[in-house]
Design a protein around this motif. Structure first.
Motif, PDB file in Angstrom:
ATOM      1  N   HIS A 193      41.670  -1.750  14.793  1.00  0.00           N
ATOM      2  CA  HIS A 193      41.590  -2.525  16.039  1.00  0.00           C
ATOM      3  C   HIS A 193      41.183  -3.969  15.757  1.00  0.00           C
ATOM      4  CE1 HIS A 193      42.417   0.947  18.340  1.00  0.00           C
ATOM      5  NE2 HIS A 193      41.184   1.390  18.550  1.00  0.00           N
ATOM      6  N   ILE A 194      40.202  -4.142  14.894  1.00  0.00           N
ATOM      7  CA  ILE A 194      39.699  -5.489  14.589  1.00  0.00           C
ATOM      8  C   ILE A 194      40.770  -6.308  13.875  1.00  0.00           C
ATOM      9  CG2 ILE A 194      38.015  -6.776  13.209  1.00  0.00           C
ATOM     10  CD1 ILE A 194      36.046  -4.444  13.758  1.00  0.00           C
ATOM     11  N   ARG A 195      41.408  -5.696  12.896  1.00  0.00           N
ATOM     12  CA  ARG A 195      42.422  -6.409  12.115  1.00  0.00           C
ATOM     13  C   ARG A 195      43.625  -6.822  12.964  1.00  0.00           C
ATOM     14  NH1 ARG A 195      43.051  -2.816   8.589  1.00  0.00           N
ATOM     15  NH2 ARG A 195      44.980  -1.854   9.307  1.00  0.00           N
ATOM     16  N   GLU A 196      44.040  -5.948  13.881  1.00  0.00           N
ATOM     17  CA  GLU A 196      45.263  -6.204  14.639  1.00  0.00           C
ATOM     18  C   GLU A 196      45.060  -7.073  15.879  1.00  0.00           C
ATOM     19  OE1 GLU A 196      47.115  -2.469  15.515  1.00  0.00           O
ATOM     20  OE2 GLU A 196      48.050  -2.351  13.516  1.00  0.00           O
ATOM     21  N   THR A 197      43.829  -7.196  16.366  1.00  0.00           N
ATOM     22  CA  THR A 197      43.636  -7.882  17.656  1.00  0.00           C
ATOM     23  C   THR A 197      42.642  -9.041  17.632  1.00  0.00           C
ATOM     24  OG1 THR A 197      41.864  -6.382  18.387  1.00  0.00           O
ATOM     25  CG2 THR A 197      44.134  -5.716  18.846  1.00  0.00           C
ATOM     26  N   THR A 198      41.988  -9.286  16.493  1.00  0.00           N
ATOM     27  CA  THR A 198      40.990 -10.358  16.462  1.00  0.00           C
ATOM     28  C   THR A 198      41.141 -11.197  15.196  1.00  0.00           C
ATOM     29  OG1 THR A 198      39.222  -9.294  15.170  1.00  0.00           O
ATOM     30  CG2 THR A 198      39.379  -8.681  17.497  1.00  0.00           C
ATOM     31  N   GLY A 199      40.382 -12.269  15.151  1.00  0.00           N
ATOM     32  CA  GLY A 199      40.281 -13.071  13.941  1.00  0.00           C
ATOM     33  C   GLY A 199      38.944 -12.875  13.261  1.00  0.00           C
ATOM     34  N   TRP A 200      38.273 -11.756  13.546  1.00  0.00           N
ATOM     35  CA  TRP A 200      36.949 -11.493  12.994  1.00  0.00           C
ATOM     36  C   TRP A 200      37.048 -11.032  11.543  1.00  0.00           C
ATOM     37  CZ3 TRP A 200      35.240  -7.683  17.427  1.00  0.00           C
ATOM     38  CH2 TRP A 200      35.297  -8.368  18.649  1.00  0.00           C
ATOM     39  N   GLN A 201      35.961 -11.252  10.818  1.00  0.00           N
ATOM     40  CA  GLN A 201      35.874 -10.803   9.426  1.00  0.00           C
ATOM     41  C   GLN A 201      34.938  -9.596   9.333  1.00  0.00           C
ATOM     42  OE1 GLN A 201      34.140 -13.655   6.739  1.00  0.00           O
ATOM     43  NE2 GLN A 201      34.379 -12.331   4.947  1.00  0.00           N
ATOM     44  N   VAL A 202      35.459  -8.498   8.797  1.00  0.00           N
ATOM     45  CA  VAL A 202      34.624  -7.324   8.548  1.00  0.00           C
ATOM     46  C   VAL A 202      33.966  -7.503   7.185  1.00  0.00           C
ATOM     47  CG1 VAL A 202      34.540  -4.818   8.291  1.00  0.00           C
ATOM     48  CG2 VAL A 202      36.121  -5.848   9.946  1.00  0.00           C
ATOM     49  N   LEU A 203      32.667  -7.757   7.177  1.00  0.00           N
ATOM     50  CA  LEU A 203      31.946  -8.007   5.922  1.00  0.00           C
ATOM     51  C   LEU A 203      31.793  -6.732   5.096  1.00  0.00           C
ATOM     52  CD1 LEU A 203      29.082 -10.313   7.256  1.00  0.00           C
ATOM     53  CD2 LEU A 203      31.131 -11.024   6.001  1.00  0.00           C
ATOM     54  N   ALA A 204      31.597  -5.600   5.785  1.00  0.00           N
ATOM     55  CA  ALA A 204      31.379  -4.341   5.063  1.00  0.00           C
ATOM     56  C   ALA A 204      31.518  -3.181   6.025  1.00  0.00           C
ATOM     57  CB  ALA A 204      29.998  -4.327   4.418  1.00  0.00           C
ATOM     58  N   THR A 205      31.817  -2.023   5.456  1.00  0.00           N
ATOM     59  CA  THR A 205      31.758  -0.762   6.196  1.00  0.00           C
ATOM     60  C   THR A 205      30.692   0.105   5.534  1.00  0.00           C
ATOM     61  OG1 THR A 205      33.544   0.167   4.850  1.00  0.00           O
ATOM     62  CG2 THR A 205      34.159  -0.862   6.925  1.00  0.00           C
ATOM     63  N   CYS A 206      29.762   0.581   6.321  1.00  0.00           N
ATOM     64  CA  CYS A 206      28.627   1.336   5.794  1.00  0.00           C
ATOM     65  C   CYS A 206      28.618   2.727   6.427  1.00  0.00           C
ATOM     66  CB  CYS A 206      27.317   0.619   6.107  1.00  0.00           C
ATOM     67  SG  CYS A 206      27.272  -1.108   5.562  1.00  0.00           S
ATOM     68  N   PHE A 207      28.253   3.722   5.614  1.00  0.00           N
ATOM     69  CA  PHE A 207      28.300   5.097   6.094  1.00  0.00           C
ATOM     70  C   PHE A 207      26.924   5.667   6.420  1.00  0.00           C
ATOM     71  CE2 PHE A 207      32.244   4.361   3.826  1.00  0.00           C
ATOM     72  CZ  PHE A 207      33.174   4.829   4.740  1.00  0.00           C
ATOM     73  N   ASN A 208      25.897   4.840   6.306  1.00  0.00           N
ATOM     74  CA  ASN A 208      24.566   5.243   6.764  1.00  0.00           C
ATOM     75  C   ASN A 208      23.714   3.998   6.983  1.00  0.00           C
ATOM     76  OD1 ASN A 208      23.057   4.583   4.227  1.00  0.00           O
ATOM     77  ND2 ASN A 208      24.344   6.234   3.392  1.00  0.00           N
ATOM     78  N   ALA A 209      22.549   4.199   7.570  1.00  0.00           N
ATOM     79  CA  ALA A 209      21.699   3.072   7.953  1.00  0.00           C
ATOM     80  C   ALA A 209      21.159   2.313   6.749  1.00  0.00           C
ATOM     81  CB  ALA A 209      20.541   3.582   8.813  1.00  0.00           C
ATOM     82  N   LEU A 210      20.835   3.007   5.658  1.00  0.00           N
ATOM     83  CA  LEU A 210      20.281   2.327   4.482  1.00  0.00           C
ATOM     84  C   LEU A 210      21.311   1.382   3.862  1.00  0.00           C
ATOM     85  CD1 LEU A 210      18.243   5.205   2.804  1.00  0.00           C
ATOM     86  CD2 LEU A 210      17.434   3.367   4.311  1.00  0.00           C
ATOM     87  N   GLU A 211      22.579   1.807   3.820  1.00  0.00           N
ATOM     88  CA  GLU A 211      23.633   0.912   3.334  1.00  0.00           C
ATOM     89  C   GLU A 211      23.723  -0.325   4.213  1.00  0.00           C
ATOM     90  OE1 GLU A 211      27.475   2.607   2.814  1.00  0.00           O
ATOM     91  OE2 GLU A 211      26.746   4.349   1.718  1.00  0.00           O
ATOM     92  N   ALA A 212      23.603  -0.131   5.508  1.00  0.00           N
ATOM     93  CA  ALA A 212      23.695  -1.256   6.437  1.00  0.00           C
ATOM     94  C   ALA A 212      22.550  -2.243   6.233  1.00  0.00           C
ATOM     95  CB  ALA A 212      23.689  -0.736   7.876  1.00  0.00           C
ATOM     96  N   LEU A 213      21.335  -1.741   6.050  1.00  0.00           N
ATOM     97  CA  LEU A 213      20.189  -2.629   5.826  1.00  0.00           C
ATOM     98  C   LEU A 213      20.354  -3.433   4.541  1.00  0.00           C
ATOM     99  CD1 LEU A 213      17.243  -0.301   6.921  1.00  0.00           C
ATOM    100  CD2 LEU A 213      18.067  -2.348   8.103  1.00  0.00           C
ATOM    101  N   GLU A 214      20.867  -2.796   3.500  1.00  0.00           N
ATOM    102  CA  GLU A 214      21.103  -3.495   2.243  1.00  0.00           C
ATOM    103  C   GLU A 214      22.173  -4.562   2.419  1.00  0.00           C
ATOM    104  OE1 GLU A 214      20.707  -4.841  -1.486  1.00  0.00           O
ATOM    105  OE2 GLU A 214      19.399  -3.384  -0.453  1.00  0.00           O
ATOM    106  N   CYS A 215      23.221  -4.235   3.173  1.00  0.00           N
ATOM    107  CA  CYS A 215      24.280  -5.209   3.439  1.00  0.00           C
ATOM    108  C   CYS A 215      23.739  -6.426   4.180  1.00  0.00           C
ATOM    109  CB  CYS A 215      25.396  -4.543   4.243  1.00  0.00           C
ATOM    110  SG  CYS A 215      26.711  -5.677   4.736  1.00  0.00           S
ATOM    111  N   LEU A 216      22.862  -6.183   5.158  1.00  0.00           N
ATOM    112  CA  LEU A 216      22.327  -7.282   5.957  1.00  0.00           C
ATOM    113  C   LEU A 216      21.318  -8.128   5.172  1.00  0.00           C
ATOM    114  CD1 LEU A 216      21.965  -5.426   9.368  1.00  0.00           C
ATOM    115  CD2 LEU A 216      23.487  -7.335   8.866  1.00  0.00           C
TER     116      LEU A 216
END
Length: 236
Positions: free
Chosen positions: A21-44
């Protein structure tokens, strides 16, 4: 609009759908995809994101717990299969609440809301400003009744007419709810097809219901996001 975002979800198929959805309809950049909260905190810790798409039911830290740990300024779109968390989600910097599976039409509606939340407000020109009114007249039968806005509790739609309930009593107006909603701005807000309320008169919000002067008023899924956004502005 150019935004940076990350996706946090333990379901690979849900992640792929959001990316599509993001790729086809926006100009946003997906920095990362995370599969749990700890991955997300490290990414941020390594990246600055404008927005996070956040699942709620995840192993370890759930989405609500992660939301409480996010850096200031990161806005949230919750993505979940469960509607019961909607009210609680607006305790955070929540822009929208998407129920899975997220359809393209629902994502496009969310995109408009997300991008609008990042635009600075445009103050009206002096010519466009309309003085605030502290009262209005309601026609009930052959009478025009003057009502002070501060006295108004809520409007309740009842078939061909609307019940106008105030601190001093109530009367019936032969008007459609849509017409009333278009004429009134904050603190009045529609919370159900049959109810427009004065948010300054709210006593409490509990179990998807709003209590005003002892009246239990339902909060519908359709109007919940805008209502909770208004409440969030008044939350400590």
């Amino acid at each position: 609009m150019s935004l940076t975002c990350i996706i946090v979800d333990d379901e690979p198929n849900a992640v792929k759908l959001l990316e599509l959805h993001i790729r086809e309809t926006t100009g946003w950049q997906v920095l990362a995809t995370c599969f749990n909260a700890l991955e997300a905190l490290e990414c941020l810790r390594q990246h600055t994101a404008d927005l996070i798409f956040l699942d709620i039911n995840m192993p370890g830290l759930n989405g609500m717990e992660l939301a409480a740990l996010l850096p200031p300024g990161v806005k949230i779109v919750f993505t979940t299969a469960y509607s019961e968390y909607a009210a609680a989600s607006y305790n955070f910097q929540t822009v929208d609440y998407l129920l899975k599976p997220i359809t393209l039409s629902r994502f496009l509606a969310a995109r408009q809301k997300i991008e609008a939340s990042f635009r600075p407000p445009v103050p009206p020109s002096a010519a466009e400003r309309i003085p605030e009114k502290d009262y209005f007249f309601v026609k009930s039968g052959k009478t025009l009744q003057r009502i002070a806005l501060q006295d108004l509790l809520y409007f309740e739609g009842e078939k061909e007419y609307v019940r106008v309930v105030t601190t001093k009593g109530e009367l019936l107006a032969y008007k459609r709810m849509k017409e009333i909603a278009e004429q009134l701005g904050p603190p009045f807000i529609r919370v159900h097809n049959s109810y427009i309320i004065n948010s300054s008169q709210i006593e409490k919000i509990q179990d998807n219901h709003i209590y005003i002067s002892g009246k239990r008023i339902p909060l519908s899924e359709k109007f919940r996001p805008d209502f909770m956004a208004l409440i969030q502005q008044r939350s400590l």
